[in-house]
Design a protein around this motif. Structure first.
Motif, short mmCIF file in Angstrom:
data_model
loop_
_atom_site.label_atom_id
_atom_site.label_comp_id
_atom_site.label_asym_id
_atom_site.label_seq_id
_atom_site.Cartn_x
_atom_site.Cartn_y
_atom_site.Cartn_z
N UNK A 1 3.98 -14.07 7.12
CA UNK A 1 3.65 -13.97 8.65
C UNK A 1 2.70 -12.66 9.07
N UNK A 2 2.81 -11.63 8.20
CA UNK A 2 2.35 -10.26 8.54
C UNK A 2 1.27 -9.96 7.56
N UNK A 3 1.20 -10.05 6.35
CA UNK A 3 0.53 -9.24 5.26
C UNK A 3 -0.58 -10.40 4.64
N UNK A 4 -0.59 -11.82 4.89
CA UNK A 4 -1.26 -12.61 3.97
C UNK A 4 -2.88 -12.43 4.82
N UNK A 5 -3.53 -11.29 4.43
CA UNK A 5 -4.96 -11.13 4.66
C UNK A 5 -5.75 -10.64 3.54
N UNK A 6 -7.15 -10.59 3.43
CA UNK A 6 -7.79 -10.17 2.41
C UNK A 6 -7.29 -8.79 1.69
N UNK A 7 -7.02 -7.86 2.38
CA UNK A 7 -6.67 -6.73 1.64
C UNK A 7 -5.11 -6.39 2.03
N UNK A 8 -4.93 -5.11 1.39
CA UNK A 8 -3.49 -4.64 1.66
C UNK A 8 -3.61 -3.54 2.56
N UNK A 9 -4.48 -3.13 3.33
CA UNK A 9 -4.62 -2.08 4.23
C UNK A 9 -3.81 -1.91 5.41
N UNK A 10 -3.36 -3.16 6.07
CA UNK A 10 -2.64 -3.27 7.29
C UNK A 10 -1.05 -3.21 6.79
N UNK A 11 -0.88 -3.64 5.56
CA UNK A 11 0.51 -3.48 5.02
C UNK A 11 0.77 -1.93 4.51
N UNK A 12 -0.19 -1.34 3.93
CA UNK A 12 -0.07 0.01 3.39
C UNK A 12 0.17 0.98 4.64
N UNK A 13 -0.50 0.81 5.55
CA UNK A 13 -0.33 1.44 6.91
C UNK A 13 1.03 1.29 7.52
N UNK A 14 1.25 0.19 7.80
CA UNK A 14 2.55 -0.10 8.69
C UNK A 14 3.61 -0.15 7.81
N UNK A 15 3.79 -0.04 6.64
CA UNK A 15 4.97 0.14 5.71
C UNK A 15 5.04 1.34 5.23
N UNK A 16 3.94 2.19 5.08
CA UNK A 16 4.03 3.31 4.41
C UNK A 16 4.05 3.81 3.16
N UNK A 17 3.17 3.14 2.22
CA UNK A 17 3.03 3.15 0.86
C UNK A 17 1.43 3.44 0.34
N UNK A 18 1.37 4.24 -0.62
CA UNK A 18 0.23 4.53 -1.25
C UNK A 18 -0.29 5.36 -0.34
N UNK A 19 -0.03 6.24 0.46
CA UNK A 19 -0.28 7.27 1.52
C UNK A 19 -1.46 8.31 0.67
N UNK A 20 -2.58 8.44 1.33
CA UNK A 20 -3.64 9.33 0.91
C UNK A 20 -4.11 8.88 -0.38
#
Length: 239
Positions: free
Chosen positions: A200-219
Motif C-alpha cells: 500500500x505504501x512503499x512499493x515504488x522503485x526506491x526506498x526514499x519515501x519509506x526511509x523518510x517516513x519510517x525514519x531509518x538510515x538517516x543521514x
C-alpha cells in the motif's frame, strides 16, 4: 553486527534419516518458520551424509517447494534440514523498467553446497527483503552489491562465481540461512513492514519515501540500487 549461531546437534545419521522421511512424504513439506531452532543453528557442512541419488532427490524436492511458494531461493534449513545446501533460481517475468532499476536479470537454476561469499568492492545496495520463513513481513537490508560465491557443486566439484544486483542479494540471503542467520539480523528494523503495508505504501522503485517516513538510515547516502527487493519471494527477494 555479530551473531554467534551454535552448530546443529544433528548427527550425519540423523540428517540422512530426516531427509529420507521428507522424500517419502506424499505431499510437499512445509517451510519452517522463524522460531524453529534449525533456522538459528549453523548447518553441517555437506560431507557425504547423503548418497548421490538421495542428494539429487532432495535438490529436486527443494526446487518444487521453491516454485510452489513461490520464491527465488530455498535453503535446506527451511525444510528443517541442518545441512549446507541451497537451491536458487529466478525466472520471473518482470517489466523492463523494474528489471533495470533493480539490476535484476534471470538466474538459471543451480544448487550449492557449503557456500561462502566475499564482497567485491565497497558498493552496497539497500532493498526491501523478505523470507519464506518469516511470513508476511519485509524490511530494508543493506548488502554488498557485488559478491564472489565459493561453493561445491552437487557433483562434488569446487566452484565459484561473481554475482551482482538482484542475483547477489539472493546468493547472500541463502548463504546466510546456512549459517543460522535471517535477513532480520541485518535489517533496518524501523523499516519493518507487513506485506500489505509495503504494497500500500512503499512499493515504488526506491526506498526514499519509506526511509523518510519510517525514519531509518538517516543521514546515510543511498548506495547501489536504491530499490525494493526480497529473496525467497518474487516481488522483493524471499528465500
Amino acid at each position: 553486527m555479530s551473531h554467534a549461531s551454535p552448530p546443529t546437534s544433528f548427527s550425519p545419521a540423523r540428517i540422512r534419516e530426516f531427509v529420507q522421511e521428507l522424500l517419502a512424504m506424499d505431499t510437499l513439506p512445509p517451510i519452517v518458520q522463524a522460531g524453529h531452532p534449525v533456522l538459528r543453528q549453523r548447518s553441517a557442512l555437506f560431507d557425504g551424509q547423503l548418497e548421490q541419488g538421495e542428494l539429487g532427490q532432495l535438490i529436486t524436492l527443494m526446487r518444487k517447494v521453491m516454485h510452489e511458494a513461490p520464491g527465488v531461493g530455498l535453503a535446506a534449513p527451511q525444510l528443517g534440514i541442518p545441512l549446507q545446501l541451497a537451491v536458487l533460481e529466478d525466472q520471473f517475468e518482470i517489466d523492463e523498467e523494474t528489471a533495470a532499476a533493480r539490476a535484476r536479470t534471470p538466474l538459471d537454476f543451480f544448487a550449492i553446497l557449503n557456500p561462502s561469499y566475499t564482497p567485491l568492492g565497497d558498493t552496497t545496495a539497500a532493498f526491501f527483503e523478505g523470507c519464506l520463513s518469516v511470513s508476511g513481513l519485509q524490511a530494508v537490508v543493506e548488502r554488498p552489491e557485488r559478491v564472489r560465491l565459493d561453493f561445491v557443486t552437487p557433483e562434488g566439484e569446487p566452484a565459484s562465481g561473481d554475482f551482482s544486483g538482484w542475483q547477489a542479494r539472493i546468493v547472500q540471503h541463502e548463504t546466510d540461512h546456512l549459517h543460522g542467520m535471517l535477513y532480520l539480523d541485518r535489517a533496518e528494523l524501523r523499516s519493518l513492514s507487513t506485506n500489505s503495508e509495503y504494497a500500500a505504501r512503499w512499493a515504488e522503485p526506491g526506498i526514499g519515501t519509506a526511509r523518510q517516513e519510517l525514519g531509518f538510515m538517516a543521514g546515510q547516502p543511498l548506495g547501489g540500487q536504491d530499490v525494493p527487493g526480497a529473496a525467497d519471494v518474487p516481488g522483493t527477494p524471499d528465500a
